[in-house]
Write an enzyme that holds these catalytic residues in place. Structure first.
Site, PDB file in Angstrom:
ATOM      1  N   THR A 160     -24.059  16.469  40.045  1.00 32.37           N
ATOM      2  CA  THR A 160     -25.036  15.682  39.294  1.00 32.37           C
ATOM      3  C   THR A 160     -24.557  15.732  37.851  1.00 32.37           C
ATOM      4  O   THR A 160     -23.978  16.736  37.422  1.00 32.37           O
ATOM      5  CB  THR A 160     -26.467  16.262  39.400  1.00 32.37           C
ATOM      6  OG1 THR A 160     -26.496  17.522  38.722  1.00 32.37           O
ATOM      7  CG2 THR A 160     -26.920  16.457  40.838  1.00 32.37           C
ATOM      8  N   HIS A 161     -24.723  14.643  37.109  1.00 34.98           N
ATOM      9  CA  HIS A 161     -24.148  14.520  35.764  1.00 34.98           C
ATOM     10  C   HIS A 161     -22.636  14.727  35.805  1.00 34.98           C
ATOM     11  O   HIS A 161     -22.044  15.142  34.821  1.00 34.98           O
ATOM     12  CB  HIS A 161     -24.770  15.520  34.776  1.00 34.98           C
ATOM     13  CG  HIS A 161     -26.267  15.514  34.756  1.00 34.98           C
ATOM     14  ND1 HIS A 161     -27.007  14.842  33.808  1.00 34.98           N
ATOM     15  CD2 HIS A 161     -27.173  16.083  35.607  1.00 34.98           C
ATOM     16  CE1 HIS A 161     -28.289  15.007  34.055  1.00 34.98           C
ATOM     17  NE2 HIS A 161     -28.424  15.753  35.148  1.00 34.98           N
ATOM     18  N   SER A 282       3.275   0.986  40.245  1.00 31.77           N
ATOM     19  CA  SER A 282       3.431   0.582  38.853  1.00 31.77           C
ATOM     20  C   SER A 282       4.831   0.023  38.665  1.00 31.77           C
ATOM     21  O   SER A 282       5.790   0.526  39.244  1.00 31.77           O
ATOM     22  CB  SER A 282       3.217   1.792  37.945  1.00 31.77           C
ATOM     23  OG  SER A 282       3.863   1.590  36.700  1.00 31.77           O
ATOM     24  N   LYS A 288       3.704   6.294  40.384  1.00 31.10           N
ATOM     25  CA  LYS A 288       2.304   5.846  40.453  1.00 31.10           C
ATOM     26  C   LYS A 288       1.913   5.248  41.797  1.00 31.10           C
ATOM     27  O   LYS A 288       2.648   4.496  42.406  1.00 31.10           O
ATOM     28  CB  LYS A 288       2.019   4.790  39.371  1.00 31.10           C
ATOM     29  CG  LYS A 288       1.893   5.320  37.964  1.00 31.10           C
ATOM     30  CD  LYS A 288       0.779   6.327  37.764  1.00 31.10           C
ATOM     31  CE  LYS A 288      -0.593   5.698  37.732  1.00 31.10           C
ATOM     32  NZ  LYS A 288      -0.783   4.843  36.566  1.00 31.10           N
ATOM     33  N   GLU A 295     -10.587  -0.391  42.432  1.00 33.51           N
ATOM     34  CA  GLU A 295     -10.758  -0.865  41.059  1.00 33.51           C
ATOM     35  C   GLU A 295     -11.206  -2.322  41.034  1.00 33.51           C
ATOM     36  O   GLU A 295     -12.007  -2.731  40.194  1.00 33.51           O
ATOM     37  CB  GLU A 295      -9.459  -0.694  40.279  1.00 33.51           C
ATOM     38  CG  GLU A 295      -9.112   0.770  40.051  1.00 33.51           C
ATOM     39  CD  GLU A 295      -7.739   0.920  39.436  1.00 33.51           C
ATOM     40  OE1 GLU A 295      -7.672   1.312  38.266  1.00 33.51           O
ATOM     41  OE2 GLU A 295      -6.732   0.660  40.115  1.00 33.51           O
TER      42      GLU A 295
END
Ligand code: ARG
Length: 464
Positions: A160-161, A282, A288, A295
């Site tokens: 949480t948070h 990438s 990568k 996304e």
């Protein structure tokens, strides 16, 4: 001949031509051509309604129906050739019909306006779109449920948070993204209900002047009811706004799921590895592997929200009935549908093919996540919760000062904090499994509670 003078739908009262830039601005064919089949379905039902009303003879009706069938076949085969005068899909279909069956095509539009026609086409399209999205959405739910089943037993820190809170089952996390999608599916079903109302027969705004049986027309097109007010029928775009709200909220849900997957697949978390098939590389950095599918889900949710607010802004100032502003209703809806139709299957398969690292998720659970369990234990010994919270808070601070976990504090420290903290008690308390077991409440993260939840999830999908 200018385009407007050649326009069979409204050219009659015009002597001068339309400015070419005005024509391009006004034309909607590039957007509404995808309504072709729905436009033809609506027209066929209208022909049958006019025949039942005695406006068309049986042979006229048959000629029109056969011609429309042929136009539909041309669209289906990719043979339909648009003419420069085709302002919108309604014009295009009627123009082609006239070429195929001759002057009788001029009777098709009897008692009808493009105002009730376009509202009908758009609703018919949306009913199909909702059916397709519902299927794709259920499949994404199925992928989440399959993950919950496959990963059952894997423990992880719950956040949480974005701070470690309490141990949970990974299955519990997967299912926390299942239920929002269930609500999305229910919401789409509700939108479908309100979309399935017939505008055709409303004509321009006042109702058609021919004795058309609108109930029969509604049944013919698969609508559940007739819109009671013809003026409202041509004005109402609530169904489009509601669809966009359902799409936007679905987008928000996908975005939140995506954010979790992106985070958990980073090197720092290392909980998940996405399959190569749903990642990209990438151009610069050879090492990568990027979570682009997720996304894009997160990114597209922005445009989905924009589509909703854009349409609401278009609708809010309209004086009455059909205004050309309403032509702007389709592009955002089509885009929202296209985005979701592209995203949903990719996300489902990306989830199905990712790899989970149970040792990493288990190792990530800090001992601090068991602090609540220590306090709950004291409560069972009769200590008021507020005091128990305080006692354990001191232990947490002590551990922090020593730079160790709660599980590494000396036995004396515990006993000094409270005599009930014996070695045996601590032994059985300080494990993620013990913490999970304490949360056997309905909807909780204990293994048996999560099992019950998975059964509910399977049941929710069984109607699909
Ligand atoms: N192309 C128009 C639209 O998409 C069709 C309706 C046109 N109606 C009219 N009265 N000009 O909204």
């Amino acid at each position: 001949m200018t385009k407007s003078a050649g326009n069979t739908l409204w050219g009659g009262r015009f002597s001068g031509g339309t400015d070419p830039q005005m024509w391009a601005l006004n034309a909607s064919i590039m957007t509404d051509r995808r309504l072709a089949f729905h436009d033809i379905r609506g027209s066929k039902a209208w022909v049958r309604a006019l025949q039942r009303a005695g406006v068309l003879t049986e042979s006229e009706a048959q000629t029109l129906l056969d011609g429309l069938t042929q136009v539909a076949a041309e669209f289906a085969e990719g043979q339909f050739v648009f003419a420069p005068t085709d302002e919108d899909i309604h014009t295009a279909v009627e123009r082609r019909l006239r070429e195929l069956v001759g002057e009788v095509a001029g009777k098709l539009h009897t008692g009808r306006s493009r105002n009730d026609q376009v509202a009908t086409d758009f609703r018919l399209w949306m009913l199909d779109a909702i059916a397709r999205l519902t299927t794709a959405l259920a499949d994404l739910q199925r992928a989440l449920l399959a993950r919950a089943e496959a990963d059952f037993g894997t423990v992880m820190p719950g956040y949480t948070h974005l701070q470690q809170a309490q141990p949970v089952l990974l299955s519990h996390w997967w299912l926390s993204h299942f239920w929002p999608l269930q609500r999305d599916r229910e919401r789409l079903a509700q939108v479908r209900e309100r979309t399935a109302a017939l505008p055709l027969g409303a004509a321009a705004l006042a109702g058609t002047a021919y004795p058309v049986d609108r109930q029969a027309l509604a049944a013919d097109l698969g609508f559940r009811r007739v819109i009671p007010n013809s003026w409202d029928a041509v004005s109402d775009r609530d169904f489009a706004a509601e669809f966009l709200f359902a799409a936007a909220l679905l987008g928000v849900h996908l975005s939140r799921l995506a954010e979790g997957v992106i985070l958990f697949s980073s090197a720092e978390f290392g909980f998940l590895t996405l399959s190569d098939a749903y990642s990209t590389g990438s151009s610069l950095m050879p090492q990568k592997k990027n979570p682009d599918a997720f996304e894009l889900a997160r990114g597209k949710s922005g445009a989905l929200i924009g589509a909703l607010t854009g349409l609401l802004a278009t609708l809010k100032g309209l004086p009455s009935a059909y205004d050309k502003d309403l032509q702007e209703d389709k592009a955002p809806v089509f885009r929202a549908f296209d985005d979701l139709a592209a995203l949903l299957p990719v996300l489902a398969n990306a989830l199905r093919t990712l790899e989970v690292h149970p040792e990493r998720t288990a190792a990530a659970i800090g001992a601090g996540t068991l602090a609540t369990d220590l306090a709950d234990f004291l409560v069972k010994q009769g200590v008021p919760f507020r005091e128990a919270h305080h006692i354990v808070g001191h232990l947490v601070r002590e551990a922090e000062q020593r730079g160790v976990g709660l599980d590494a504090l000396p036995a004396e420290t515990y006993r000094a904090a409270h005599p009930a903290f014996t070695a045996d008690a601590l032994e059985s308390l300080l494990s993620p499994q013990a913490s999970l077991a304490h949360r056997a409440v309905e909807g909780g993260t204990a293994p048996e509670a999560v099992k019950a939840q998975m059964a509910l999830a399977r049941e929710a999908l069984s109607s699909e």
